[in-house]
Design an enzyme around this catalytic site. Structure first.
Site, PDB file in Angstrom:
ATOM      1  N   CYS A  50      75.838  76.141  21.676  1.00 49.25           N
ATOM      2  CA  CYS A  50      74.665  76.890  22.119  1.00 49.25           C
ATOM      3  C   CYS A  50      73.471  76.661  21.206  1.00 49.25           C
ATOM      4  CB  CYS A  50      74.983  78.384  22.207  1.00 49.25           C
ATOM      5  SG  CYS A  50      75.423  79.143  20.627  1.00 49.25           S
ATOM      6  N   ASN A  51      73.718  76.217  19.982  1.00 53.33           N
ATOM      7  CA  ASN A  51      72.622  76.062  19.023  1.00 53.33           C
ATOM      8  C   ASN A  51      72.324  74.631  18.631  1.00 53.33           C
ATOM      9  OD1 ASN A  51      71.570  78.643  18.625  1.00 53.33           O
ATOM     10  ND2 ASN A  51      73.255  79.219  17.282  1.00 53.33           N
ATOM     11  N   GLU A 114      79.225  80.728   9.453  1.00 51.99           N
ATOM     12  CA  GLU A 114      80.024  81.167  10.605  1.00 51.99           C
ATOM     13  C   GLU A 114      81.163  80.188  10.873  1.00 51.99           C
ATOM     14  OE1 GLU A 114      79.950  79.914  13.982  1.00 51.99           O
ATOM     15  OE2 GLU A 114      78.253  78.539  14.012  1.00 51.99           O
ATOM     16  N   GLN A 116      82.892  79.644  13.806  1.00 56.10           N
ATOM     17  CA  GLN A 116      83.086  79.052  15.129  1.00 56.10           C
ATOM     18  C   GLN A 116      82.686  77.582  15.172  1.00 56.10           C
ATOM     19  OE1 GLN A 116      81.225  81.226  18.294  1.00 56.10           O
ATOM     20  NE2 GLN A 116      82.301  80.098  19.893  1.00 56.10           N
ATOM     21  N   ALA A 199      84.274  85.342  30.534  1.00 52.93           N
ATOM     22  CA  ALA A 199      85.564  85.645  29.901  1.00 52.93           C
ATOM     23  C   ALA A 199      86.040  84.495  29.026  1.00 52.93           C
ATOM     24  CB  ALA A 199      86.614  85.983  30.962  1.00 52.93           C
ATOM     25  N   SER A 203      82.935  85.581  24.850  1.00 55.08           N
ATOM     26  CA  SER A 203      83.166  86.928  25.380  1.00 55.08           C
ATOM     27  C   SER A 203      84.318  87.608  24.660  1.00 55.08           C
ATOM     28  CB  SER A 203      83.447  86.853  26.884  1.00 55.08           C
ATOM     29  OG  SER A 203      82.314  86.367  27.579  1.00 55.08           O
TER      30      SER A 203
END
Length: 436
Positions: A50-51, A114, A116, A199, A203
């Site tokens: 996303c980044n 982070e 992730q 999901a 999420s």
């Protein structure tokens, strides 16, 4: 051959640009094949989050290779060169290696440290291997980057208490709720009617942090209801109401706080949809999807507040100062790992000479062995022939061991090149073919 990376990130491009370059997993193989089809690109792997969108490559020529990757990004995004190029960065060789190490360690993330991003780098490795777009160089580089990310998190304090995009999104909701009440502090979400749309992994993290922050219940929507129910089963202490995505209108009408994180290519919520609904309360939307799930036109509606991933800076900056000191500890590890990879890379310069030396000695061994065996006559058994052949191979390997080790050992490039020239001269080795 040259290692290069071309890409953009939250540091260089806003979300409205990043979402145009996002490459979902279902189209990753096509993108890798397209890039691999360029004669400048020898190996390639793509990191899409996303980044950031970053393309790591092994190219024949740095400038031409970087140009080819930039052209691909322009075609993929549909953006004109003058609109895209200001947001792109590129690094070559040691800078590219150092950048990847920083990314895997979480030092280039919006949320410093982070965890992730390490999972996303692992995914990049897996997809590159599955689609056979990587060779020995990128395999080595990316595998070492994963190891570096793990090492940083185990040997330093950077990973301790690190927040994620999802936890930052929950904190942003708490902060905005506090600001709405005239308080510049995080407020409890206990009284909010909360929904999560999607999901997937993000999420799951949202539910985890909502539960930790005292959320009293969540409406969970997903295109496949069963997947939502499977996810909710992992949070037995959090009341979760699972609904299909078809109930999105009901969700937007009844809930006061909605998080969105779906893989949809286009917005699932826009102003025209919200205008049709009879909402019962103020609606706060927090969209952590890229491409965005919430259209930008909703900000003009009364009673609606919308935020995307770029708005997370507001909460991230509140705890970054303490983490900056931890990042300095990680830099020592990154410098060491970068040096180790570059030493390995430099040692590859010796491989053609080593291979030609080995081939020359092997030819001599085979020829002399054949002469010796022919003189032994028919009484020399097959077993004895194998013993003699093994002996001859063992002698060659022993002779080669020390010079090969020395040629591959870390040393100044000028010294290695001189040693390679001496070996080539002594054994009359043919020069290697030049790379086209």
């Amino acid at each position: 051959m040259h290692i290069a990376v071309v890409g953009l990130s939250h540091r260089t491009a806003p979300v409205e640009i990043r979402e145009k370059l996002s490459i979902p997993e279902q189209t990753m193989e096509t993108s890798l094949q397209t890039l691999r089809g360029n004669d400048q690109v020898l190996e390639v792997s793509i990191l899409s989050t996303c980044n950031r969108l970053e393309i790591y490559t092994l190219v024949r020529h740095p400038e031409r290779g970087i140009s080819a990757i930039s052209d691909f990004l322009g075609q993929h995004s549909g953006l004109a060169a003058e609109d895209l190029s200001p947001h792109l960065f590129n690094f070559h060789h040691d800078e590219a290696v150092a950048h990847l190490m920083r990314v895997a360690a979480g030092l280039d993330s919006l949320v410093l440290g982070e965890g992730q991003i390490l999972s996303q780098v692992k995914k990049m490795v897996r997809l590159g291997q599955e689609h056979k777009s990587m060779g020995p160089i990128l395999n080595r580089l990316l595998t070492q980057a994963v190891s570096t990310g793990k090492r940083v998190r185990s040997e330093t304090n950077l990973g301790t208490g690190a927040v994620s995009i999802s936890s930052a999104a929950v904190e942003l909701a708490q902060l905005k709720l506090g600001q709405a009440q005239g308080e510049d502090q995080l407020m409890t979400l206990e009284s909010e009617l909360v929904a999560v749309v999607g999901a997937g992994r993000m999420s799951r993290l949202l539910l985890q942090h909502l539960q930790a922050k005292g959320c009293s219940g969540v409406m969970l929507l997903n295109r496949t209801r069963q997947r939502a129910e499977d996810l909710s089963a992992d949070f037995p202490e959090l009341p979760v109401e699972c609904r299909p995505l078809d109930d999105l209108n009901h969700c937007l009408s009844t809930c006061s706080l909605v998080f969105t994180s779906t893989a949809a290519d286009d917005p699932i919520v826009d102003a025209s949809l919200l205008k049709q609904l009879k909402r019962r309360s103020f609606l706060r939307l927090i969209d952590i999807g890229v491409p965005r799930n919430i259209a930008s036109d909703v900000v003009d509606l009364p009673g609606v507040e919308s935020h995307d991933v770029d708005d997370l800076h507001e909460v991230v900056s509140r705890n970054q100062e303490a983490r900056q000191q931890m990042a300095k500890e990680a830099e020592v590890v990154l410098q060491e790992e970068t040096r180790l990879f570059l030493e390995w890379w430099d040692s590859l310069e010796a491989v053609p000479t080593i291979n030609r030396l080995r081939a020359t000695l092997e030819a001599i061994r085979a020829e002399e062995l054949q002469k010796a065996l022919s003189r032994m006559g028919p009484d020399f058994s097959a077993r004895e022939r194998k013993v003699v052949e093994a002996l001859s191979k063992g002698i060659i390997n022993k002779i080669l061991h020390t010079p090969v080790t020395q040629l591959r050992a870390p040393q100044a490039r000028q010294e290695r090149q001189q040693a390679l020239r001496v070996v080539a001269c002594l054994f009359e080795l043919d020069p290697p073919l030049e790379d086209g």
